[in-house]
Design a protein around this motif. Sequence first.
Motif, PDB file in Angstrom:
ATOM      1  N   LYS A   1       0.872  -1.168   0.000  1.00 25.88           N
ATOM      2  CA  LYS A   1       0.000   0.000   0.000  1.00 25.88           C
ATOM      3  C   LYS A   1       0.911   1.220   0.000  1.00 25.88           C
ATOM      4  O   LYS A   1       1.798   1.318   0.849  1.00 25.88           O
ATOM      5  CB  LYS A   1      -0.867  -0.017   1.262  1.00 25.88           C
ATOM      6  CG  LYS A   1      -1.884   1.084   1.327  1.00 25.88           C
ATOM      7  CD  LYS A   1      -2.799   0.873   2.523  1.00 25.88           C
ATOM      8  CE  LYS A   1      -3.625   2.113   2.787  1.00 25.88           C
ATOM      9  NZ  LYS A   1      -4.456   1.979   3.984  1.00 25.88           N
TER      10      LYS A   1
ATOM     11  N   TYR B   1       1.413   5.641  -0.894  1.00 18.48           N
ATOM     12  CA  TYR B   1       0.804   6.958  -1.065  1.00 18.48           C
ATOM     13  C   TYR B   1       1.473   7.655  -2.238  1.00 18.48           C
ATOM     14  O   TYR B   1       2.705   7.647  -2.336  1.00 18.48           O
ATOM     15  CB  TYR B   1       1.003   7.766   0.214  1.00 18.48           C
ATOM     16  CG  TYR B   1       0.644   9.223   0.096  1.00 18.48           C
ATOM     17  CD1 TYR B   1      -0.681   9.647   0.216  1.00 18.48           C
ATOM     18  CD2 TYR B   1       1.633  10.185  -0.119  1.00 18.48           C
ATOM     19  CE1 TYR B   1      -1.012  10.983   0.110  1.00 18.48           C
ATOM     20  CE2 TYR B   1       1.307  11.529  -0.225  1.00 18.48           C
ATOM     21  CZ  TYR B   1      -0.013  11.925  -0.110  1.00 18.48           C
ATOM     22  OH  TYR B   1      -0.336  13.248  -0.222  1.00 18.48           O
TER      23      TYR B   1
ATOM     24  N   LYS C   1       1.490  11.293  -4.585  1.00 23.23           N
ATOM     25  CA  LYS C   1       1.040  12.684  -4.662  1.00 23.23           C
ATOM     26  C   LYS C   1       1.679  13.310  -5.889  1.00 23.23           C
ATOM     27  O   LYS C   1       2.905  13.352  -6.010  1.00 23.23           O
ATOM     28  CB  LYS C   1       1.482  13.405  -3.391  1.00 23.23           C
ATOM     29  CG  LYS C   1       1.443  14.920  -3.452  1.00 23.23           C
ATOM     30  CD  LYS C   1       0.061  15.464  -3.113  1.00 23.23           C
ATOM     31  CE  LYS C   1       0.037  16.990  -3.073  1.00 23.23           C
ATOM     32  NZ  LYS C   1       0.311  17.649  -4.350  1.00 23.23           N
TER      33      LYS C   1
ATOM     34  N   SER D   1       5.889   6.129   0.269  1.00 26.43           N
ATOM     35  CA  SER D   1       5.320   7.421  -0.092  1.00 26.43           C
ATOM     36  C   SER D   1       6.103   8.075  -1.240  1.00 26.43           C
ATOM     37  O   SER D   1       7.331   8.090  -1.222  1.00 26.43           O
ATOM     38  CB  SER D   1       5.332   8.298   1.170  1.00 26.43           C
ATOM     39  OG  SER D   1       5.249   9.640   0.830  1.00 26.43           O
TER      40      SER D   1
ATOM     41  N   GLU E   1      -3.768  13.335  -5.164  1.00 26.36           N
ATOM     42  CA  GLU E   1      -3.090  12.451  -4.214  1.00 26.36           C
ATOM     43  C   GLU E   1      -4.017  11.320  -3.856  1.00 26.36           C
ATOM     44  O   GLU E   1      -5.237  11.466  -3.883  1.00 26.36           O
ATOM     45  CB  GLU E   1      -2.682  13.210  -2.949  1.00 26.36           C
ATOM     46  CG  GLU E   1      -3.850  13.800  -2.207  1.00 26.36           C
ATOM     47  CD  GLU E   1      -3.404  14.619  -0.995  1.00 26.36           C
ATOM     48  OE1 GLU E   1      -2.500  14.166  -0.279  1.00 26.36           O
ATOM     49  OE2 GLU E   1      -3.978  15.704  -0.791  1.00 26.36           O
ATOM     50  N   ARG E   2      -3.452  10.159  -3.604  1.00 32.24           N
ATOM     51  CA  ARG E   2      -4.290   9.023  -3.201  1.00 32.24           C
ATOM     52  C   ARG E   2      -3.430   7.915  -2.613  1.00 32.24           C
ATOM     53  O   ARG E   2      -2.223   7.866  -2.839  1.00 32.24           O
ATOM     54  CB  ARG E   2      -5.093   8.503  -4.399  1.00 32.24           C
ATOM     55  CG  ARG E   2      -4.248   7.846  -5.459  1.00 32.24           C
ATOM     56  CD  ARG E   2      -4.813   7.855  -6.858  1.00 32.24           C
ATOM     57  NE  ARG E   2      -6.211   7.505  -6.982  1.00 32.24           N
ATOM     58  CZ  ARG E   2      -6.863   7.478  -8.151  1.00 32.24           C
ATOM     59  NH1 ARG E   2      -6.225   7.757  -9.259  1.00 32.24           N
ATOM     60  NH2 ARG E   2      -8.119   7.172  -8.204  1.00 32.24           N
ATOM     61  N   TRP E   3      -4.090   7.073  -1.863  1.00 33.28           N
ATOM     62  CA  TRP E   3      -3.459   5.836  -1.396  1.00 33.28           C
ATOM     63  C   TRP E   3      -3.848   4.742  -2.371  1.00 33.28           C
ATOM     64  O   TRP E   3      -5.019   4.630  -2.737  1.00 33.28           O
ATOM     65  CB  TRP E   3      -3.954   5.470   0.001  1.00 33.28           C
ATOM     66  CG  TRP E   3      -3.267   6.252   1.074  1.00 33.28           C
ATOM     67  CD1 TRP E   3      -3.664   7.451   1.588  1.00 33.28           C
ATOM     68  CD2 TRP E   3      -2.064   5.893   1.761  1.00 33.28           C
ATOM     69  NE1 TRP E   3      -2.774   7.868   2.552  1.00 33.28           N
ATOM     70  CE2 TRP E   3      -1.783   6.932   2.683  1.00 33.28           C
ATOM     71  CE3 TRP E   3      -1.185   4.801   1.685  1.00 33.28           C
ATOM     72  CZ2 TRP E   3      -0.673   6.896   3.511  1.00 33.28           C
ATOM     73  CZ3 TRP E   3      -0.074   4.782   2.520  1.00 33.28           C
ATOM     74  CH2 TRP E   3       0.165   5.824   3.426  1.00 33.28           C
TER      75      TRP E   3
END
Length: 339
Positions: free
Chosen positions: A7, A9, A11, A63, A148-150
């Motif tokens: 998972k 992140y 951006k 990230s 932006e999203r996960w």
Amino acid sequence: MFVDRVKIYVKAGDGGAGCVSFRREKYVPKGGPDGGDGGRGGDVILEVDPHLFTLIDYKYKPSYRAQNGGHGKGKKMKGKDAPPLVLRVPPGTVVKDAETGRILADLTEPGQRFVVAKGGRGGRGNVHFVKPWRQAPRIAEPGEKGEERWIILELKLIADVGLVGLPNAGKSTLLSRVSHAKPAIADYPFTTLYPVLGVVRVGEYESFVMADIPGIIEGAHKGVGLGLDFLRHIERTKVILQLVDMSGFEVDPFKAFEVVEKELKEYGQGLEKRPRIVVGTKIDAVQNWALVNRFEEFVKEKGFDFVKVSAVTGVGLKELVGRTWRLLKEAGHGQGEEG
Ligand SMILES: Nc1nc2c(ncn2[C@@H]2O[C@H](COP(=O)(O)OP(=O)(O)OP(=O)(O)O)[C@@H](O)[C@H]2O)c(=O)[nH]1
Ligand SMILES: [Mg+2]
């Protein structure tokens, strides 16, 4: 280490701000506006790299941010567009929105790209805001925010043929005999801890990809052992080879067959209906031929092809590759892939 689910992140870059600026020239006390536009923020792009086989790089760095666009400047100078941030993923990566679980993309082809977060547009500079009643605008737009999203990256290996069976059935040994792959092999269960792919040559020009996965045990679909997670890697295969140890030392073949059959069903993707060949392994070490013969009948009654092999003597391997190839052909393998 093999990692097949992460998972992360992402951006995208924000757009640069538009500029408020006025011309300054000799003898021109009040020059007009000349504030330039902001540059675009960088996209975050996923790109398939055929040399990758795992998502491990993403495990330790969750990230990712693309650069922001440059701000606009005086003299109508536009801010710099930021370059995209390209994240490389292995073929077979499924991209999901972490919040909704929706599939955003299924990246299978080498070089295939997917913009997972779009960079923001740059804001307009004050040159765009001149109106007859407003010759000297002191306004400009801010840049748009980058998306932006996960997301969840989930790897489902791309192989034509999947090997399934109880631990110790001889899956890895078989793969090592019919391809150049060098999977770990040992005389204890759960030797294989992650999938291994091998290319199996058929004749001079043709080949298919075979996937060896960890052994499956009863309850795998509920998360027992290692099996559940790895069944995912045979979801894409067109043909399944179900290996059953025929030596008769450790396991009853009927029980071995049923356990794996049940787990294929319980997995829920119709795996049990895939074209399948049942492979009797370790035929060089058979204790009880009557049992083998009964098992062969049982398998055939169920409508499956049965091939007896020994990875030690090599018996049956050629035949197995040939039959697997034919089944693949029937399943449409190679169509539209030539050239
Ligand atoms: N006699 C004999 N032994 C075999 C044969 N194939 C495999 N073995 C032995 O069986 C044991 C298990 O083989 P593996 O190939 O590691 O079995 P696996 O199905 O990959 O096992 P897991 O990875 O634990 O699921 C090893 O000791 C192999 O040497 C065969 O054809 N004949
Ligand atoms: Mg193995």
